[in-house]
Design an enzyme around this catalytic site. Structure first.
Site, PDB file in Angstrom:
ATOM      1  N   GLU A   1     -35.965  46.002  48.710  1.00 28.69           N
ATOM      2  CA  GLU A   1     -34.570  45.793  48.331  1.00 28.69           C
ATOM      3  C   GLU A   1     -33.704  46.343  49.459  1.00 28.69           C
ATOM      4  O   GLU A   1     -34.161  47.168  50.260  1.00 28.69           O
ATOM      5  CB  GLU A   1     -34.223  46.484  47.007  1.00 28.69           C
ATOM      6  CG  GLU A   1     -34.948  45.939  45.784  1.00 28.69           C
ATOM      7  CD  GLU A   1     -34.532  44.531  45.394  1.00 28.69           C
ATOM      8  OE1 GLU A   1     -33.602  43.978  46.027  1.00 28.69           O
ATOM      9  OE2 GLU A   1     -35.142  43.971  44.467  1.00 28.69           O
TER      10      GLU A   1
ATOM     11  N   CYS B   1     -35.926  40.424  42.880  1.00 28.58           N
ATOM     12  CA  CYS B   1     -37.029  40.618  43.806  1.00 28.58           C
ATOM     13  C   CYS B   1     -37.061  39.405  44.722  1.00 28.58           C
ATOM     14  O   CYS B   1     -37.392  38.303  44.284  1.00 28.58           O
ATOM     15  CB  CYS B   1     -38.359  40.763  43.065  1.00 28.58           C
ATOM     16  SG  CYS B   1     -39.783  40.928  44.182  1.00 28.58           S
TER      17      CYS B   1
END
Length: 235
Positions: free
Chosen positions: A106, A2
């Site tokens: 992402e 992340c």
């Protein structure tokens, strides 16, 4: 992994949702939070079962670090190995926190381009990453608090984009996760699992989020991939 996330709610809404309060000033909604930046986190008062909101640097600096450069490697901690890593072992045992968010990003690379995707819980509701934190004294004697976000294996929603995902805690686990008296790492590790894919959604977003300097609502607006691909071929 992340490496970017979103917290578009104002401080009052975050405090109401997590049942906490603080003297921290109001913040501007964020749509492209990046490592090394200051982020709100929620911990528990060590003397009483009361949640407290504070601001920390994203990128954990262990108390024993010689300098802050290690933070570039500690924005995330793998849940499978955190209990054995020197940087994360003690924080996982006794310095756990919630990192509020309402989305994360992402990327998928295709040739020379990268397409960003935003992941949300339900229709964009608030949630909490599982975080850990530590304090470090810099050369000037100032204490710096910093945090890391734990990651785990992907679920059915995230697996098509990335081989890792941040740990999103179930609200029913918040109290146990924050409890500094909970030293049973086996029990703690049980909470570090992929979030229910049925409770999540994913969609492609603007390339604005690719650049840290951009931090506005357009960063997480849904885009049509066909349009993005057409625009790419024109330039």
């Amino acid at each position: 992994m992340c490496g970017r996330y979103r917290l578009s709610r104002r401080k009052q809404l975050v405090e109401e949702y997590f049942e906490t309060a603080s003297d921290e000033p109001e913040w501007t909604p964020r749509y492209n939070i990046a490592p090394t930046q200051s982020v709100p986190v929620i911990g528990q008062n060590p003397k009483e079962p009361r949640r407290e909101l504070s601001v920390m640097r994203w990128g954990l600096i262990p108390s024993w670090a010689k300098d802050s450069s290690i933070a570039a490697q500690t924005i995330n901690a793998r849940s499978e190995t955190a209990a054995t890593k020197p940087a994360f072992r003690d924080p996982l045992a006794s310095r756990r926190c919630l990192v509020p968010a309402d989305g994360f990003y992402e990327w998928v690379r295709s040739g020379k381009t990268k397409q960003a995707y935003c992941f949300e819980v339900n229709s964009g509701e608030l949630f909490a990453f599982a975080g850990i934190w530590d304090r470090w004294k810099d050369p000037s004697g100032q204490w710096i608090k910093s945090c890391s976000i734990l990651t785990t294996a992907p679920n059915a929603i995230t697996s098509s984009i990335h081989d890792r995902m941040p740990v999103i805690l179930d609200p029913s686990d918040y109290d146990l996760w924050l409890d500094p008296g909970m030293k049973n790492l086996a029990a703690v590790s049980e909470m570090l699992k992929p979030y229910d894919a049925r409770m999540m959604r994913c969609y492609p977003v603007s390339s604005r989020v690719n650049h840290v300097a951009n931090d506005d609502a357009e960063c997480s607006l849904r885009v049509e991939l066909a349009l993005v691909q057409t625009q790419t071929t024109l330039f």
